[in-house]
Design an enzyme around this catalytic site. Structure first.
Site, mmCIF file in Angstrom:
data_model
loop_
_atom_site.group_PDB
_atom_site.id
_atom_site.type_symbol
_atom_site.label_atom_id
_atom_site.label_comp_id
_atom_site.label_asym_id
_atom_site.label_seq_id
_atom_site.Cartn_x
_atom_site.Cartn_y
_atom_site.Cartn_z
ATOM 1 N N GLU A 106 0.814 -1.224 0.000
ATOM 2 C CA GLU A 106 0.000 0.000 0.000
ATOM 3 C C GLU A 106 0.850 1.278 0.000
ATOM 4 O OE1 GLU A 106 -2.957 -0.648 -0.538
ATOM 5 O OE2 GLU A 106 -3.249 -2.678 0.227
ATOM 6 N N LEU A 107 2.046 1.191 -0.540
ATOM 7 C CA LEU A 107 3.002 2.310 -0.593
ATOM 8 C C LEU A 107 3.371 2.836 0.792
ATOM 9 C CD1 LEU A 107 1.968 4.456 -3.710
ATOM 10 C CD2 LEU A 107 3.453 2.467 -3.580
#
Length: 474
Positions: free
Chosen positions: A146-147
């Site tokens: 999710e970065l």
């Protein structure tokens, strides 16, 4: 000359079946195979496969002038191998073009970077091994679940040898700065940061087919004009999005495939090139450091980690899960290790989100449960059974300090065995290099020495473990 860096994320978790309290201790299989098969097959047919075909056609048409990058979780690859093997073959075709880069990430798409550094490193290695086995590529740039990113994570990523990391261009960390530059980490100066351009990425991912959007309809020439109109010194536009954008989030009827196919032609007319993350790092220099003291992600308006760790349900579930990490890493049971990975997927905690806002509506759209509380109850039932299995092998009577000591002993013994093998190999080489002819090579004897040393070390390890176990019982 401006550059566009496209990155696509592919991830699917192993979804859990309805697991009741009375199943604990009786049923050790946790997954909804029907749902996993149906969902990934449907998405692959509507999105992944036609999108791969689209990219392959674009690369054939434009050659090295068009390039993209992928990050595919280990759990997604496992499901695709079983349910949609043709996708793996089509991805191999893309890999063979030399126009596709594969990024690194955690195998299980997990939150281990925030909770368990040792697990984090192990999963990244396992993921990259899987990528090499399937596609023959060694990832050089890292993309976290999710970065998710902060300065502490950057230090771990640099220590693993990566040249760069991609993350969100969050407003609260950028301030007045633009995401359209290459940055570096203040605590890991050699690590380069590629920041997602949120607006231009979301224009494709979320707004493309929305008739209420002021810029609807979005055409390829209009989009490229927006990029070309950016200040001259802003040379890099990172477009990061889920691969389901093509065909699933934005249906084929919206014209999303035709839009994508037309981008390279209009980009060439405006002098804009396409680069992979590794090429960006090689060609561009960072304009400065980008400190990120608290974890960020690409989720929700806040761009933080509250989608997975924002309430007590999520925090309790994550705490319980990672409390047994050391024990699981000691296990040799393949099924336990497999379940350990599957239960770490961030999706399980995302389903427990209780945000009461527009963000919460988005979360509920992706959840297979009636409510966050149902998601929590089901997950904790599964986790309870899993913990029983783990504790059967490594009882709770043995505390973590003892486990750490045992882990250290095992690692030291492993290093000792490796060193002995090196010494034996050196001895073998020295014998072979002898030019006098008076000392023939006795290969069986050399192998016997190595085998004897291995047995000696293992015997020593067994005695230590037995002694420690006896002391614990007393």
């Amino acid at each position: 000359m401006k550059a566009i860096c496209f990155y696509f994320q592919i991830h699917q978790p192993f979804r859990l079946k309805n697991y009741r309290f009375f199943d604990i201790g009786n049923d050790h299989y946790y997954y909804d195979d029907f749902a996993n098969d149906e969902i990934i097959t449907r998405i692959a047919q509507r999105s992944y496969l036609p999108a791969n075909e689209m990219l392959l056609d674009m690369i054939k048409q434009y050659g090295k002038k068009f390039k993209v990058a992928f990050s595919i979780s280990g759990t997604a690859l496992e499901q695709l191998e079983v349910y949609v093997p043709e996708f793996i073959e089509s991805m191999k075709e893309l890999a063979d073009t030399g126009c596709v880069e594969f990024l690194s990430e955690t195998y299980a798409h997990s939150l281990s970077s925030l909770e368990d550094p040792e697990e984090f490193v192990a999963q990244v290695k396992d993921h990259d091994t899987k990528i090499y086995q399937l596609f023959g590529k060694h990832p050089k740039v890292f993309r976290n679940t999710e970065l998710i990113y902060d300065d502490d994570i950057s230090a771990m990523v640099q220590a693993m040898g990566f040249k760069g990391v991609i993350t969100e261009g969050a407003k609260h960390i950028l301030g007045w700065k633009s995401p359209n530059y290459l940055y570096s980490s203040p605590v890991a100066p050699k690590l380069k940061l590629l920041l997602k351009n949120p607006k231009l990425s979301d224009d494709i991912s979320f707004r493309f087919s929305n008739p209420d959007w002021a810029s609807y309809p979005l055409t390829a020439d209009k989009y490229i004009d927006w990029i070309a109109a950016l200040p001259e010194e802003e040379q890099l536009v990172n477009l990061f999005m889920n691969y389901e954008t093509f065909g699933e989030m934005q249906p084929r009827e919206s014209g999303i495939f035709e839009f994508m196919k037309a981008l390279p032609r209009f980009a060439a007319e405006r002098g804009i090139e396409f680069l992979t993350p590794s090429e960006v790092i090689a060609k561009m220099k960072p304009v400065g450091e980008m400190p990120v003291m608290h974890p960020i992600s690409w989720a929700d308006e806040a761009r933080d980690t509250s989608a997975w760790l924002g309430n007590t349900l999520q925090q309790e579930a994550v705490k319980k899960l990672y409390s047994i990490g050391e024990r699981v890493r000691l296990c040799q049971d393949r099924r336990i290790k497999q379940d350990w990975y599957y239960l770490q997927a961030s999706d399980h905690f995302f389903y427990m989100c209780t945000k009461h806002s527009a963000d919460g509506v988005v979360h509920s759209n992706y959840s297979p449960y009636d409510s966050p509380y149902t998601a929590f109850t089901n997950y904790m039932n599964v986790l309870s059974d899993f913990m029983i299995r783990v504790h059967d092998q490594y009882p709770e009577s043995i505390d973590n300090e003892e486990l750490n000591a045992l882990l250290l002993t095992i690692r030291n013994q492993s290093n000792e065995i490796t060193q002995l093998h090196r010494e034996v190999e050196l001895l073998r080489n020295n014998i072979v290099k002898d030019t006098t002819g008076d000392f023939p090579v006795d290969e069986p004897k050399v192998k016997k020495v190595a085998k004897k040393e291995d047995k000696k070390t293992v015997k020593k390890s067994t005695k230590k473990a037995t002694a420690k176990k006896a002391a614990t019982k007393k």
